[in-house]
Motif scaffolding. Structure first.
Motif, PDB file in Angstrom:
ATOM      1  N   LEU A  95       0.350   1.313   0.359  1.00  0.00           N
ATOM      2  CA  LEU A  95       1.201   0.473  -0.478  1.00  0.00           C
ATOM      3  C   LEU A  95       0.729   0.509  -1.933  1.00  0.00           C
ATOM      4  N   ALA A  96      -0.585   0.492  -2.128  1.00  0.00           N
ATOM      5  CA  ALA A  96      -1.128   0.582  -3.486  1.00  0.00           C
ATOM      6  C   ALA A  96      -0.727   1.903  -4.136  1.00  0.00           C
ATOM      7  N   ALA A  97      -0.773   2.999  -3.367  1.00  0.00           N
ATOM      8  CA  ALA A  97      -0.390   4.310  -3.898  1.00  0.00           C
ATOM      9  C   ALA A  97       1.091   4.349  -4.246  1.00  0.00           C
ATOM     10  N   MET A  98       1.922   3.724  -3.408  1.00  0.00           N
ATOM     11  CA  MET A  98       3.367   3.679  -3.687  1.00  0.00           C
ATOM     12  C   MET A  98       3.649   2.876  -4.951  1.00  0.00           C
ATOM     13  N   GLY A  99       2.969   1.734  -5.099  1.00  0.00           N
ATOM     14  CA  GLY A  99       3.137   0.926  -6.297  1.00  0.00           C
ATOM     15  C   GLY A  99       2.701   1.669  -7.545  1.00  0.00           C
ATOM     16  N   ALA A 100       1.593   2.399  -7.426  1.00  0.00           N
ATOM     17  CA  ALA A 100       1.090   3.173  -8.563  1.00  0.00           C
ATOM     18  C   ALA A 100       2.041   4.306  -8.920  1.00  0.00           C
ATOM     19  N   ALA A 101       2.635   4.938  -7.896  1.00  0.00           N
ATOM     20  CA  ALA A 101       3.577   6.041  -8.148  1.00  0.00           C
ATOM     21  C   ALA A 101       4.829   5.542  -8.862  1.00  0.00           C
ATOM     22  N   LEU A 102       5.347   4.387  -8.432  1.00  0.00           N
ATOM     23  CA  LEU A 102       6.536   3.836  -9.087  1.00  0.00           C
ATOM     24  C   LEU A 102       6.211   3.417 -10.526  1.00  0.00           C
ATOM     25  N   TYR A 103       5.003   2.906 -10.736  1.00  0.00           N
ATOM     26  CA  TYR A 103       4.557   2.538 -12.084  1.00  0.00           C
ATOM     27  C   TYR A 103       4.555   3.772 -12.991  1.00  0.00           C
ATOM     28  N   LEU A 104       4.102   4.908 -12.453  1.00  0.00           N
ATOM     29  CA  LEU A 104       4.075   6.133 -13.246  1.00  0.00           C
ATOM     30  C   LEU A 104       5.484   6.570 -13.639  1.00  0.00           C
ATOM     31  N   GLN A 110       2.395  -2.925 -10.945  1.00  0.00           N
ATOM     32  CA  GLN A 110       2.084  -2.165  -9.737  1.00  0.00           C
ATOM     33  C   GLN A 110       1.986  -3.055  -8.503  1.00  0.00           C
ATOM     34  N   VAL A 111       1.337  -4.197  -8.645  1.00  0.00           N
ATOM     35  CA  VAL A 111       1.138  -5.095  -7.507  1.00  0.00           C
ATOM     36  C   VAL A 111       2.474  -5.598  -6.976  1.00  0.00           C
ATOM     37  N   LEU A 112       3.367  -5.948  -7.886  1.00  0.00           N
ATOM     38  CA  LEU A 112       4.692  -6.413  -7.473  1.00  0.00           C
ATOM     39  C   LEU A 112       5.451  -5.300  -6.755  1.00  0.00           C
ATOM     40  N   TYR A 113       5.365  -4.089  -7.275  1.00  0.00           N
ATOM     41  CA  TYR A 113       6.035  -2.958  -6.619  1.00  0.00           C
ATOM     42  C   TYR A 113       5.503  -2.773  -5.199  1.00  0.00           C
ATOM     43  N   ALA A 114       4.181  -2.825  -5.062  1.00  0.00           N
ATOM     44  CA  ALA A 114       3.571  -2.636  -3.738  1.00  0.00           C
ATOM     45  C   ALA A 114       4.031  -3.723  -2.771  1.00  0.00           C
ATOM     46  N   VAL A 280       7.460  14.266 -11.683  1.00  0.00           N
ATOM     47  CA  VAL A 280       8.442  13.334 -11.120  1.00  0.00           C
ATOM     48  C   VAL A 280       8.620  13.588  -9.628  1.00  0.00           C
ATOM     49  N   VAL A 281       8.749  14.836  -9.233  1.00  0.00           N
ATOM     50  CA  VAL A 281       8.958  15.166  -7.820  1.00  0.00           C
ATOM     51  C   VAL A 281       7.742  14.777  -6.983  1.00  0.00           C
ATOM     52  N   PHE A 282       6.551  15.045  -7.479  1.00  0.00           N
ATOM     53  CA  PHE A 282       5.321  14.693  -6.767  1.00  0.00           C
ATOM     54  C   PHE A 282       5.232  13.175  -6.598  1.00  0.00           C
ATOM     55  N   SER A 283       5.527  12.437  -7.666  1.00  0.00           N
ATOM     56  CA  SER A 283       5.460  10.974  -7.610  1.00  0.00           C
ATOM     57  C   SER A 283       6.498  10.402  -6.655  1.00  0.00           C
ATOM     58  N   ALA A 284       7.731  10.926  -6.726  1.00  0.00           N
ATOM     59  CA  ALA A 284       8.787  10.457  -5.827  1.00  0.00           C
ATOM     60  C   ALA A 284       8.430  10.753  -4.377  1.00  0.00           C
ATOM     61  N   GLY A 285       7.774  11.877  -4.146  1.00  0.00           N
ATOM     62  CA  GLY A 285       7.343  12.223  -2.789  1.00  0.00           C
ATOM     63  C   GLY A 285       6.348  11.218  -2.236  1.00  0.00           C
ATOM     64  N   ILE A 286       5.473  10.698  -3.080  1.00  0.00           N
ATOM     65  CA  ILE A 286       4.508   9.684  -2.647  1.00  0.00           C
ATOM     66  C   ILE A 286       5.242   8.448  -2.132  1.00  0.00           C
ATOM     67  N   ILE A 287       6.270   8.027  -2.848  1.00  0.00           N
ATOM     68  CA  ILE A 287       7.032   6.843  -2.436  1.00  0.00           C
ATOM     69  C   ILE A 287       7.777   7.116  -1.135  1.00  0.00           C
ATOM     70  N   GLY A 288       8.420   8.289  -1.041  1.00  0.00           N
ATOM     71  CA  GLY A 288       9.165   8.626   0.171  1.00  0.00           C
ATOM     72  C   GLY A 288       8.288   8.719   1.391  1.00  0.00           C
TER      73      GLY A 288
END
Length: 408
Positions: A95-104, A110-114, A280-288
């Motif tokens: 979840l922390a990684a997903m929040g960080a990826a969306l922040y990027l 980030q915490v709210l996103y996670a 962008v693609v790498f970051s979006a992949g983290i969220i997916g």
């Protein structure tokens, strides 16, 4: 994708943000030289996941319930406790990684996103009917093609890359040993054993089909489907992992960036080297991949706990008929938000998750192998000798890896 079910989702969930961080670090630190590990781990993954799926489909019971029924109760309690602890930490890290990826991608808290990702994952698992949810997870596996796109977008020295894949290179030093241990611990994770067995039971329930043990004469087509599903799912998992290694080796390693601790760091490091598209693609992949993996982590923990305490369970059951099961999913997911709210180092979280998984993997694989060849448990549908041999070999490899991890 019609005939692909639990094996495909299980394999894809193995490439979670934690796994992406591991494979990114391997590519950044060692370049292409450890690409061959994806070939090494493939048959081990296929064997263990095939045994787990077979146990679920044949007996109609999950791994934890079979442990409780056929082995000392303390063994089942210990295995489930360790699984829950490792999954809890891993969910928090993901979840922390997903929040960080969306922040990027869009900036913001980030915490709210996670926390929002955690709430979304819980709501999907609890309130979406199983048929739709299973389909959602299956289509979400397509998010992993983001890493194939990254490789296609950057310049890869293919002769060097192919040498790394097909000509094993390894040095007997602490750095290489730790990398190999990290790869083994990431690809052969205990939560996947519980999840795939449980999902095979869900499929039987959805189709109103009896456990295969009750109809051994008609089991051949279903067992063949499970084998194909597992072969494809684990192959997809390792192929994507290989593409992550190739992407980071061709970009980060080639430009002197050799230390990556999180998947978000890998994405951010790509931007000045590989360009905005790859970033962008790498970051979006983290969220997916996180949206796929977090429910699997929470779900596998819930199945194991419910099987241990004999609670009503299953994503195909409505909330009012399986409150404790869904409560465990919510507790594992939402509770893990506290892990990163506490400000713990994500790399340290992943390390301890890997240590717990490593300690659990070898004895659990040994127990699964013994269950799969036991006629008292499997009836006439015991696993073939080559799967038993593969399970035993995998248990030995994971035991050796755990000992080496603790010794280094």
């Amino acid at each position: 994708m019609k005939g692909l079910r639990a094996g495909l989702v299980t394999g894809a969930a193995d490439d979670d943000p934690s796994g992406i961080a591991t494979y990114s670090q391997v590519g950044a630190q060692f370049g292409f030289t450890l690409g061959w590990t994806m070939i090494l781990t493939y048959p081990l993954m296929v064997t263990v996941q095939g045994l787990s799926a077979g146990i679920g489909a044949v007996t109609g019971r999950g791994v934890a319930e079979n442990l409780r029924r056929h082995y000392p109760l303390w063994l089942a309690r210990t295995a489930v406790s360790m699984l829950f602890a490792a999954n809890f930490i891993n969910i928090g890290a993901n979840l922390a990684a997903m929040g960080a990826a969306l922040y990027l991608l869009i900036d913001g808290p980030q915490v709210l996103y996670a926390a929002l990702f955690a709430i979304i994952c819980v709501c999907l698992e609890v309130f979406v009917p199983y048929r739709r949810y299973a389909l959602f997870l299956k289509w979400l596996t397509l998010s992993l093609f983001a890493y194939v796109a990254v490789v296609l977008a950057v310049e890869v020295p293919w002769p060097e890359a192919l040498r790394g894949i097909f000509l094993p290179q390894f040095s007997l030093d602490a750095r290489h040993a730790m990398a190999l241990l990290a790869i083994l611990g990431t690809t052969i994770s205990p939560y996947l054993f519980f999840w795939q067995a449980a999902q095979e039971i869900e499929e039987l329930s959805r189709r109103q089909q009896s456990r295969l043990k009750a109809e051994p004469a008609a089991a051949a087509p279903e067992l063949a489907r499970i084998r194909l599903d597992t072969l494809v799912g684990m192959g997809f998992s390792n192929l994507v992992a290989l593409f992550i290694i190739l992407a980071t080796a061709a970009t980060l390693h080639q430009n002197g960036v050799t230390h990556i601790e999180t998947s978000a760091e890998a994405a951010e490091a790509l931007r000045p080297i590989a360009g905005e598209f790859a970033f962008v693609v790498f970051s979006a992949g983290i969220i997916g991949t996180g949206m796929l993996a977090v429910p699997v982590l929470a779900g596998s923990a819930a199945y194991a706990v419910a099987e241990l305490f004999q609670w009503p369970q299953g994503l195909n059951k409505p909330l009012k008929r399986a409150k404790a099961f869904y409560g465990t999913i919510a507790a594992a997911t939402l509770g893990s938000v506290a892990v990163f709210l506490a400000g713990l180092d994500p790399f340290l979280m992943l390390y301890w998750s890997a240590v717990i998984n490593g300690m659990l993997a070898a004895p659990l694989i040994a127990a699964i192998t013994m269950m799969a060849v036991n006629p008292r448990i499997m009836g006439k549908l015991t696993a073939p000798w080559w799967m038993a041999a593969g399970g035993g070999l995998t248990a030995i490899v994971m035991a050796a890896s755990t000992i080496a991890m603790l010794a280094l």
